[in-house]
Structure formats: structure tokens, C-alpha cells
Write an enzyme that holds these catalytic residues in place. Structure first.
Site, mmCIF file in Angstrom:
data_model
loop_
_atom_site.group_PDB
_atom_site.id
_atom_site.type_symbol
_atom_site.label_atom_id
_atom_site.label_comp_id
_atom_site.label_asym_id
_atom_site.label_seq_id
_atom_site.Cartn_x
_atom_site.Cartn_y
_atom_site.Cartn_z
ATOM 1 N N CYS A 14 48.523 11.074 -86.723
ATOM 2 C CA CYS A 14 49.327 10.116 -85.916
ATOM 3 C C CYS A 14 49.112 8.875 -86.899
ATOM 4 O O CYS A 14 49.425 7.489 -86.202
ATOM 5 C CB CYS A 14 48.803 9.962 -84.468
ATOM 6 S SG CYS A 14 47.092 9.705 -84.581
ATOM 7 N N GLU A 60 54.177 10.188 -87.011
ATOM 8 C CA GLU A 60 53.261 11.400 -86.958
ATOM 9 C C GLU A 60 53.770 12.342 -87.940
ATOM 10 O O GLU A 60 55.322 12.398 -88.095
ATOM 11 C CB GLU A 60 53.668 11.987 -85.577
ATOM 12 C CG GLU A 60 52.968 13.026 -84.997
ATOM 13 C CD GLU A 60 51.773 12.776 -83.974
ATOM 14 O OE1 GLU A 60 50.997 13.672 -83.690
ATOM 15 O OE2 GLU A 60 51.727 11.524 -83.573
#
Length: 365
Positions: A323, A357
């Protein structure tokens, strides 16, 4: 921004992220980015709002990140339609009820694609049986309006749940319906539609796998349960108790018999694998029995610590969901010495923000 979304710019912001990620990965000889888009609105399954009291009025607010000014939010197109419907219905019901509205300072919403929702009401006061009675009546009213809702009250050192503090999500993943218990105040993937795409991508790149899978930071089993069909056995670690309990429930509900969850940190697990020390929690599990050729990691924003990087580079294949591409790149500086990137994907979990992400599959050179 909060009450409307620039949906006309969706594709251009996604293109910009794609270019940025490709540039970041160029020093590591990464292949072309596979791009997985998000719905342009109503994609976020959870949201938190502060509550503003103005005489008799009551409304949701957020704060502008730059100016710190408060913004009144009546509709929030970022969040699921279910959250938007509940925002309106809930405030309409509680604004005239002093016990429920007095010193209410925040409301958290967690919704699912299976049309269930948890609402947590947070107070700067003690909540007691009187609150519980009123909240029970409120819940019944909302159920009568067609909501499948769990209601929770929180105050200092107090948590009152009227029924459960969880909801069960159902995700269609590569032809199978996967059940995932989601617990209030525990981590869940915020963008359910993109989560499905992430799971299906992870499944496709691990097709025809040999040996077993090791997963660190497994949460409620989001990835490990979906990936179980591609491996002989799966061994997964997680530190948070509620997540471990949810993962065990999910294993049972999905009739999966080849996944074992161990409650321990990635750091402790590294020590156990290296034989540095023994752990009671591993009783009945012989780590030497597992032939883990693939390791899956989905670390926090800080990325993998040095010791875990040293652990993961021993595996033939590393599936890494990140992330935070910055910390992924830091980890890749070490991993690229022993592995090459064979797959690269961008998942637009957070449209209209700079957050990215991404996923990489690394294979031993």
C-alpha cells in the site's frame, strides 16, 4: 470534494498513477503494469465522520486536510450507497433523542457488498442501560426501514453492542463465493470491488503452484483463504486477536481444510523459522513439515523490516502486495539481488488520491 466527485477525471488520474508506478519500478526491470480500476464512485465500504451539533441540527462533518476547515457532508459519493442511505436515516432518527445525540462526537460506518452494515456511535460521556434501551429501539426502527444493521456504542473504556460487533461479507472470487467475517474496529480492505480484483490477480499469478504457501500479516484471511485452492497447504501468521478469531471462523465457513493460522508477529515467526527460539503457540505445528516455496506478504505502510526481508528472500517466489510503493522500492533494492519481477499490477483502491496499491510477483533468478 466530499459531496461530489470529479468522475470525469477518473481515467486521467489512473493514467497518471500508472505512469508514476512504471517509472518507480523501472530501475528494477519490472514488466508493464497491469492496471485494475475502481468503480468511479460508491467504492469505499467504510467511513468515519465527526458529528457537528448546531442548536437542533445535527450533521456529519469532515475536515479539509490543508485548511483544517470543517466541511458539512450530507452525501458522500466516495462511500457505498448503503452508507449514504444510512447517514440520512440515522441522523433523522437520533436528532430528536437527547440520550442518543448528547455528546455524540463521531459515527463510524462499515458496510458490505452483502448489504450489511455496522454503525458505531462514539460519545464523550458515559453510556448506560438507558442508552442501551434507546439504541435498541433505534435499531428496531432502522431494521423496519429495511436495514440489516448492527449498532455499537463506544465511550471511554466502554463498548456496548446490541447484538454482534461483526458482519459477514460475501465476495465472488474466480467463480467461488467467499465468506469473510469483518469485525468492527479491525482492518478490512476498504474498496471491496478492487479487493476482488486483487484476489483474482493473486490467484491467476499463482496458478499451477507447487509446494505450500506461507503468508505473513494475514488479517482475517482475506488472501490466504482465496489462495488456498492453488496450494497444497497454507501457513499464515497474524498478531491481532480479533483478526485471528475472524480468520478461524472464515476457514470453517468456507470449508477450507488446508489453512493454519498462527497468532504471532512476523518478527517472532522469523525467529521460529530460523530456530532462534521456541514458541508455545507453535505447539502441534512442525514448521519443518511445510515445504513453502511461495511467500505472500501484505505489510503495513512501513514495508518489511530488515529481518523479514532476509526471511522472504529465501523463498522461490515472493508475492508482495504493497500500500506504499516507496517502501516496496526500498525492499526491492535488497530482493532484486536474488529475485526478478515477473508480474506488476496497480490496484486503484483509493481513487482521486495520490495513494497507490500495487502487487509484484518476484521469482528467484
Amino acid at each position: 470534494m466530499q459531496n461530489s466527485l470529479p468522475t470525469q477525471t477518473y481515467q486521467s488520474q489512473l493514467n497518471e498513477k500508472t505512469e508514476r508506478l512504471q517509472k518507480m519500478m523501472a530501475p528494477f526491470n519490472a514488466p508493464n503494469v497491469e492496471v485494475f480500476s475502481s468503480p468511479e464512485q460508491h467504492y469505499r465500504m467504510r467511513a468515519e465522520f465527526r458529528i457537528w451539533h448546531e442548536q437542533d441540527a445535527l450533521y456529519h462533518i469532515m475536515f479539509d486536510q490543508e485548511t483544517k476547515q470543517r466541511i458539512r457532508v450530507d452525501q458522500f459519493p466516495v462511500a457505498s450507497q448503503l452508507i449514504n442511505q444510512m447517514m440520512v436515516a440515522l441522523l433523522a432518527e437520533i436528532k430528536d433523542k437527547p440520550t442518543l445525540r448528547h455528546k455524540l462526537f463521531q459515527i463510524d460506518y462499515l458496510s458490505t457488498l452483502s448489504n450489511k452494515i455496522i454503525v458505531s456511535l462514539l460519545y464523550h460521556k458515559k453510556i448506560d442501560e438507558t442508552w442501551q434501551q434507546e439504541a435498541t429501539a433505534l435499531r428496531q426502527t432502522l431494521i423496519a426501514q429495511g436495514f440489516d444493521v448492527q449498532l455499537i456504542g463506544r465511550a471511554y473504556k466502554t463498548k456496548i453492542m446490541l447484538d454482534n460487533d461483526f458482519v459477514d461479507e460475501v465476495l465472488p472470487v474466480a467463480g467461488q463465493q467467499m465468506i469473510y467475517r469483518q469485525v468492527e474496529n479491525s482492518f478490512t480492505q476498504p474498496n471491496a470491488q478492487v479487493n476482488i480484483k486483487m484476489l483474482e490477480w493473486a490467484l491467476s499469478v499463482t496458478e499451477n503452484s507447487t509446494g505450500d504457501l506461507l503468508e505473513l500479516y494475514c488479517g482475517n484471511g482475506n488472501f490466504s483463504l482465496a489462495l488456498a485452492r492453488n496450494f497444497k497447504r497454507v501457513l499464515a501468521t497474524e498478531i491481532a486477536k480479533p483478526s485471528v478469531h475472524a480468520a478461524q471462523y472464515n476457514i470453517a465457513m468456507n470449508h477450507i481444510d488446508n489453512v493454519k493460522i498462527i497468532r504471532m508477529s512476523a518478527e517472532d515467526f522469523t525467529q521460529a523459522m530460523n530456530g532462534v527460539r521456541e514458541f508455545k503457540r507453535l505447539e502441534g505445528i512442525n514448521l519443518q513439515d511445510y515445504q513453502c516455496e511461495t511467500i505472500f506478504v501484505d505489510p503495513p505502510r512501513s514495508g518489511l523490516d530488515e529481518k523479514t526481508v532476509e526471511l522472504v528472500k529465501n523463498y522461490s517466489r515472493i508475492l508482495y502486495i504493497s500500500c506504499n510503493p516507496q517502501t516496496l522500492c526500498q525492499n526491492l533494492e535488497t530482493l532484486i539481488k536474488t529475485h526478478k519481477i515477473s508480474k506488476l499490477a496497480l490496484f486503484d483502491q483509493f481513487p482521486y488520491t495520490h495513494h497507490m496499491e500495487c502487487g509484484v510477483l518476484l521469482e528467484k533468478r
